[in-house]
Design an enzyme around this catalytic site. Structure first.
Site, PDB file in Angstrom:
ATOM      1  N   HIS A 118     -21.472  36.043 -12.721  1.00  0.00           N
ATOM      2  CA  HIS A 118     -20.213  36.473 -13.339  1.00  0.00           C
ATOM      3  C   HIS A 118     -19.678  35.437 -14.317  1.00  0.00           C
ATOM      4  CE1 HIS A 118     -20.020  40.068 -10.913  1.00  0.00           C
ATOM      5  NE2 HIS A 118     -20.375  39.335  -9.862  1.00  0.00           N
TER       6      HIS A 118
ATOM      7  N   ASN B 165       0.874  -1.177   0.000  1.00  0.00           N
ATOM      8  CA  ASN B 165       0.000   0.000   0.000  1.00  0.00           C
ATOM      9  C   ASN B 165       0.902   1.215   0.000  1.00  0.00           C
ATOM     10  OD1 ASN B 165      -1.928   1.990   0.491  1.00  0.00           O
ATOM     11  ND2 ASN B 165      -1.966   1.603   2.684  1.00  0.00           N
TER      12      ASN B 165
END
Ligand code: AGP
Length: 610
Positions: free
Chosen positions: A505, A99
């Site tokens: 906007h 891992n």
């Protein structure tokens, strides 16, 4: 990312490994594999896809009588999910699960290719396995070979290793990726996380970095790099296996949302004394908080979104400037840190690689760090100067819910404590808010949860949308960022969160007929403005779902196509209720679409790679 399990002992190992992988699947689930030893020979079985495919390939009786093995469930980093890229990776002498990420894997691969090694997968792990094989052939000693390997590796790893010469002994070592080991009555285990060992024992060792664990089947031995025997501290799990099970709910996510009232009680109650926030159990002297000039809240994903809520609260109540930073950016952008700054790391798992690296960066600059973490004893918790634990209990669903709610509650407490130390609120005001958190919030969430069916009905009206927008102002805009993440990660609907004043906007060009817009309106002082935002999107054909109280809806004459009405409550705690409703909305959309709610595609619960 990725889950590791290993067992060696007296019992059949394959059922134990499969059960462990099932529990660890939340860490990654695109492929899985097992190596087991039988009659002194190592056998590997691997499969792309879910664990059930692997289980089908592990047919008895061939696995019967195998009493040692290692297993892995993968979240792909190097190479697509496939049988060949699945772990374990095996060589002539060994089999290994990993891992983490080996950053210098390409150089290692080149070097070993020149030595005649041929690689079958695209993974970094296979290169690491080959390098270990190379050293083992040279030194003929597993311990020495493993430490030589580790010296050569850059990056992060937790390894579980079986050597063909000693098939009943598991070797385990880690750096920057979690790994625990445990001894049971009939064998020894390694695991990436606690829930996988809980059916067998509550006692475990969190392996220190650079310490090699050797599991014989009866005993566990620990060694340092010099080959000397070292000791590790035994820890005991304080929660039980039932707490990590679904308990009658269809999904962990739904169960965990329903656990919020209890989690909030457990997080807030012990920290309120005589009406005031009191951290003295955990921070014997927290007066340093009073001299802090600036806070940097650093975290990832949902935890970072909790940080945005924290910014609103701390700036509002304690008048202290707060920067909220994405951990993966913070570590590399050379942030301006000054001596009276405090870096606050938030993490459910306490193992998120970017958050851990950000913590280390702050410490390397001599800046004090405070961690807000759920998993006791995790890396972030151990390495920070101070830690405040959230008390959510185990969170299994990949989509974080109760952990977020308790993170927000703890930040609320922090804001009130800072306000007290900085004299920005009267004692009366602080006591009033503390009381709301203590007595009213859990009950408010309980009332909110009663509306789950209504939320489900509303979810059915938006579940087929391609795009969904979330809008709100003030603290509502922070809640929207989390609501939007929750929806997109489990429903795969594209979604964006906007401060409602910002929409015009640019983004409003995407709002066309029937595009759902979820509007949060819980802050009365900006409600009129939110109403303007709603009118603007409605004028462009949006289908608006408003999340508000009945009182605010009436007072501000909010126009909407659909409603999610929050229970009446003091406005200062309404964000908790809105959060739960938004989590339920995301949950129901995903469940109605028939998706894998707890294990959405491409994700993993604990992101232990960069
Ligand atoms: C949210 O639902 C996610 N699972 C994700 O954003 C998560 O919050 C993030 O990866 C941080 O994890 P941590 O809290 O364990 O550090």
């Amino acid at each position: 990312m990725c889950g590791i399990i290993g067992y060696t002992g007296m019992r059949d190992c394959v059922p134990i490994l499969l059960e462990g992988l099932k529990t660890l699947e939340y860490r990654g689930y695109d492929s899985a594999g097992i190596t087991y030893a039988k009659d002194g020979v190592l056998h590997s079985v691997k499969a792309k896809g879910r664990l059930s495919i692997l289980a089908e390939r592990l047919t008895e009786p061939s696995v019967e009588g195998a009493t040692s093995g290692i297993g892995h469930t993968r979240w792909a980093t190097h190479g697509a999910p496939s049988d060949k890229n699945s772990h374990p990776h095996s060589t002539e002498t060994l089999s290994l699960v990993h891992n983490g990420i080996i950053e210098n894997y390409a150089q290692i691969g080149d070097r070993l290719s020149r030595e005649g090694y041929v690689f079958l997968s695209d993974t970094d792990t296979e290169r690491a396995a080959a390098l270990l094989d190379f050293y083992y052939k040279e030194v003929k000693d597993p311990k020495k070979a493993i430490f030589r390997l580790c010296r050569d590796l850059r990056g992060s790893y937790a390894f579980g290793i079986l050597f063909r010469s000693e098939p009943n002994t598991i070797y385990a070592i880690r750096r920057d990726s979690p790994l625990i080991v445990a001894n049971t009555e009939d064998g020894c285990l390694i695991s990436s996380d606690i829930p996988a060992i809980l059916p067998y024992t509550r006692h475990y060792y969190r392996l220190s970095e650079g310490v090699l664990a050797v599991l014989s089947g009866k005993e566990i031995y620990f060694f340092n790099e010099e080959g000397e025997s070292v000791s590790q501290t035994e820890e005991v799990v304080s929660w039980n296996v039932e707490e990590a099970k679904k308990g009658g709910y269809h999904h962990f996510m739904l169960k965990e949302i329903h656990e919020e009232p209890e989690a909030l009680r457990k997080t807030v109650e012990p920290r309120i004394r005589d009406g005031f926030v009191d951290f003295s159990h955990e921070l014997p002297d927290d007066t340093f908080l009073g001299s802090v000039k600036r806070l940097h809240i650093v975290a990832c994903g949902t935890a970072m979104h909790a940080g945005l809520v924290g910014k609103s609260l701390i700036e509002r109540y304690a008048r202290l400037p707060v920067n909220v930073e994405i951990a993966s950016e913070f570590r590399y952008r050379d942030p301006i840190l000054e001596k009276d700054d405090l870096v606050v790391l938030i993490s459910q798992s306490g193992e998120t690689a970017d958050t851990l690296a950000a913590l280390r960066h702050a410490k390397s600059k001599g800046i004090r760090t405070l961690a807000i973490v759920n998993v006791i004893g995790s890396s972030v918790a151990r390495e920070a100067d101070d830690v405040l634990y959230t008390r959510a209990g185990p969170e299994i669903a990949v989509a974080s819910t109760k952990a977020y709610s308790v993170q927000c509650s703890l930040l609320y407490l922090l804001a009130l404590r800072l306000a007290k130390l900085r004299n920005t609120m009267t004692d009366g005001q602080i006591a009033e808010l503390s009381d709301l958190l203590l007595h009213n919030v859990p009950e408010l969430i309980e009332r909110t949860l009663e509306q789950s069916e209504i939320v489900r009905r509303v979810a059915s009206t938006i579940k087929d949308a391609e795009h969904i927008f979330y809008i709100g102002r003030d603290i509502d805009s922070s809640l929207c960022t989390e609501a939007s993440l929750k929806l997109k990660e489990i429903s795969y609907i594209h979604s964006e969160a906007y401060a409602s004043g910002e929409l015009k906007h640019g983004t409003i060009s995407l709002v066309t007929d029937d595009v759902p817009v979820v509007a949060l309106a819980t802050v009365s002082k900006v409600c009129e403005k939110t109403v303007s935002g709603i009118r603007e999107v409605k004028a462009r054909g949006a289908y608006v779902v408003t999340v508000t109280t009945e009182a605010l809806a009436k007072q501000y004459e909010i126009p909407s196509d659909e409603w999610l009405i929050l229970p009446n409550a003091d406005e200062r705690i309404l964000p908790f209720s809105a959060t739960t409703v938004m989590q339920l909305l995301a949950y129901h959309v995903s469940a109605l679409k028939g998706l894998d709610v707890d294990k959405p595609r491409n994700l993993a619960k604990s992101v232990t790679v960069e």
